[in-house]
Design a protein around this motif. Structure first.
Motif, PDB file in Angstrom:
ATOM      1  N   ALA A   1       2.501   7.534 -11.145  1.00 28.41           N
ATOM      2  CA  ALA A   1       2.901   8.575 -12.085  1.00 28.41           C
ATOM      3  C   ALA A   1       2.015   9.800 -11.953  1.00 28.41           C
ATOM      4  O   ALA A   1       0.924   9.753 -11.380  1.00 28.41           O
ATOM      5  N   SER A   2       2.487  10.903 -12.513  1.00 29.72           N
ATOM      6  CA  SER A   2       1.709  12.138 -12.461  1.00 29.72           C
ATOM      7  C   SER A   2       0.696  12.220 -13.599  1.00 29.72           C
ATOM      8  O   SER A   2      -0.431  12.681 -13.403  1.00 29.72           O
TER       9      SER A   2
ATOM     10  N   SER B   1       0.862  -1.186   0.000  1.00 25.01           N
ATOM     11  CA  SER B   1       0.000   0.000   0.000  1.00 25.01           C
ATOM     12  C   SER B   1       0.893   1.228   0.000  1.00 25.01           C
ATOM     13  O   SER B   1       2.042   1.185   0.463  1.00 25.01           O
ATOM     14  N   TRP B   2       0.360   2.324  -0.542  1.00 22.37           N
ATOM     15  CA  TRP B   2       1.124   3.560  -0.569  1.00 22.37           C
ATOM     16  C   TRP B   2       0.191   4.760  -0.605  1.00 22.37           C
ATOM     17  O   TRP B   2      -1.018   4.637  -0.856  1.00 22.37           O
ATOM     18  N   ASN B   3       0.772   5.906  -0.327  1.00 22.64           N
ATOM     19  CA  ASN B   3       0.017   7.152  -0.226  1.00 22.64           C
ATOM     20  C   ASN B   3       0.976   8.274  -0.613  1.00 22.64           C
ATOM     21  O   ASN B   3       2.043   8.399  -0.010  1.00 22.64           O
ATOM     22  N   VAL B   4       0.643   9.035  -1.642  1.00 22.98           N
ATOM     23  CA  VAL B   4       1.525  10.127  -2.046  1.00 22.98           C
ATOM     24  C   VAL B   4       0.878  11.466  -1.721  1.00 22.98           C
ATOM     25  O   VAL B   4      -0.326  11.660  -1.914  1.00 22.98           O
ATOM     26  N   ALA B   5       1.702  12.371  -1.211  1.00 17.43           N
ATOM     27  CA  ALA B   5       1.211  13.693  -0.829  1.00 17.43           C
ATOM     28  C   ALA B   5       1.185  14.660  -2.004  1.00 17.43           C
ATOM     29  O   ALA B   5       0.377  15.587  -2.034  1.00 17.43           O
ATOM     30  N   ASN B   6       2.065  14.453  -2.959  1.00 16.05           N
ATOM     31  CA  ASN B   6       2.105  15.304  -4.153  1.00 16.05           C
ATOM     32  C   ASN B   6       2.803  14.550  -5.277  1.00 16.05           C
ATOM     33  O   ASN B   6       3.454  13.524  -5.041  1.00 16.05           O
ATOM     34  N   LEU B   7       2.639  15.031  -6.490  1.00  8.79           N
ATOM     35  CA  LEU B   7       3.251  14.411  -7.656  1.00  8.79           C
ATOM     36  C   LEU B   7       4.327  15.324  -8.240  1.00  8.79           C
ATOM     37  O   LEU B   7       4.521  16.453  -7.787  1.00  8.79           O
TER      38      LEU B   7
ATOM     39  N   GLY C   1      -2.007  10.274 -11.650  1.00  9.98           N
ATOM     40  CA  GLY C   1      -2.812  11.472 -11.456  1.00  9.98           C
ATOM     41  C   GLY C   1      -3.144  11.777 -10.018  1.00  9.98           C
ATOM     42  O   GLY C   1      -2.705  11.109  -9.080  1.00  9.98           O
ATOM     43  N   ASN C   2      -3.949  12.816  -9.856  1.00 14.33           N
ATOM     44  CA  ASN C   2      -4.238  13.388  -8.546  1.00 14.33           C
ATOM     45  C   ASN C   2      -5.494  12.853  -7.864  1.00 14.33           C
ATOM     46  O   ASN C   2      -5.763  13.212  -6.720  1.00 14.33           O
ATOM     47  N   ASP C   3      -6.269  12.014  -8.533  1.00 19.21           N
ATOM     48  CA  ASP C   3      -7.573  11.618  -7.986  1.00 19.21           C
ATOM     49  C   ASP C   3      -7.463  10.957  -6.622  1.00 19.21           C
ATOM     50  O   ASP C   3      -8.369  11.088  -5.790  1.00 19.21           O
ATOM     51  N   ARG C   4      -6.361  10.242  -6.368  1.00 23.37           N
ATOM     52  CA  ARG C   4      -6.225   9.503  -5.105  1.00 23.37           C
ATOM     53  C   ARG C   4      -5.087  10.037  -4.237  1.00 23.37           C
ATOM     54  O   ARG C   4      -4.632   9.374  -3.306  1.00 23.37           O
ATOM     55  N   ILE C   5      -4.662  11.261  -4.544  1.00 21.27           N
ATOM     56  CA  ILE C   5      -3.619  11.901  -3.743  1.00 21.27           C
ATOM     57  C   ILE C   5      -4.091  12.020  -2.297  1.00 21.27           C
ATOM     58  O   ILE C   5      -5.238  12.376  -2.028  1.00 21.27           O
ATOM     59  N   GLY C   6      -3.202  11.728  -1.364  1.00 24.51           N
ATOM     60  CA  GLY C   6      -3.533  11.831   0.048  1.00 24.51           C
ATOM     61  C   GLY C   6      -4.337  10.671   0.590  1.00 24.51           C
ATOM     62  O   GLY C   6      -4.727  10.674   1.759  1.00 24.51           O
TER      63      GLY C   6
END
Length: 210
Positions: free
Chosen positions: A128-129, A85-91, A153-158
């Protein structure tokens, strides 16, 4: 990043049998045993932190690239299912999967197959961004390392996102043959090529039967 350097610096071996899942990264228990820090350019900071009621691995990279690497000895046919599992704060804005100066990702999970020094191969699962999900592309550094986009993409950021990949089947699709034994697992959040900054979090990692 340079996959040869990744494999050369592996220090601790783990052997798995097919009878039980292999816990590769037990970050939720505060355990980093067997993971080796390898610096390529600058240093990505990897630290165990609390995220609510659980312990996770935090990666923070500023114009830098270093990875956490764990040497293993695993039959991918017997334990083909990689879960994490992972979680990215920004791309990364300047990310470009086709160019060396854009070869940075907020989060990567490497699976390394060291057949021989000059013929070692790797699958790199990335967040990826902008490159579409399920895109597969050779690394701009070497055609022996294939980049597979599993999130984009950003849809699942955070958000914490659970992933599952069949590394045996992925290897066959990408390289046209059955894989050798897995020799290493590595994590990396890197920003040295784009000169940006990124923060990502990694949960536990395991390999299991189907």
């Amino acid at each position: 990043m340079r996959i040869g350097l990744v494999v050369m610096t592996l220090l601790l071996a783990v052997t798995a049998t097919a009878s039980e899942p292999l816990q590769l990264g037990k970050f939720s228990t505060g355990d980093l045993s067997g993971w080796t820090d390898k610096k390529f350019k600058g240093k990505t900071a990897y630290t165990l932190v609390q995220d609510g009621d659980k312990t996770v691995l935090k990666a923070h990279s500023i114009k830098a690239a270093s990875g956490l690497i764990k040497k293993v000895n695993i039959d991918a046919k017997k334990l083909p299912v990689l879960r994490w599992s992972w979680n990215v704060a920004n791309l990364i804005a300047k990310e470009d999967i086709n160019r060396k100066n854009g070869d940075d990702f907020a989060a990567r999970v490497y699976v390394v197959f060291p057949r021989s020094f000059w013929r070692m191969r790797a699958i790199t699962y990335v967040w990826a961004s902008k490159t579409p999900k399920e895109t597969a592309h050779p690394s701009p550094y070497t055609s022996n390392a294939m980049i597979v986009v599993v999130e984009s993409g950003n849809d699942r950021i955070g958000q914490w996102v659970k992933e599952e990949r069949n590394i045996f089947e992925d290897y066959r699709k990408l390289f046209g043959e059955d894989p050798p034994e897995v020799g290493a697992i590595a994590l990396m959040s890197d920003t040295d090529d784009t000169q940006e900054e990124v923060t990502a979090y990694y949960g536990d990692i395991s390999l299991a039967e189907k």
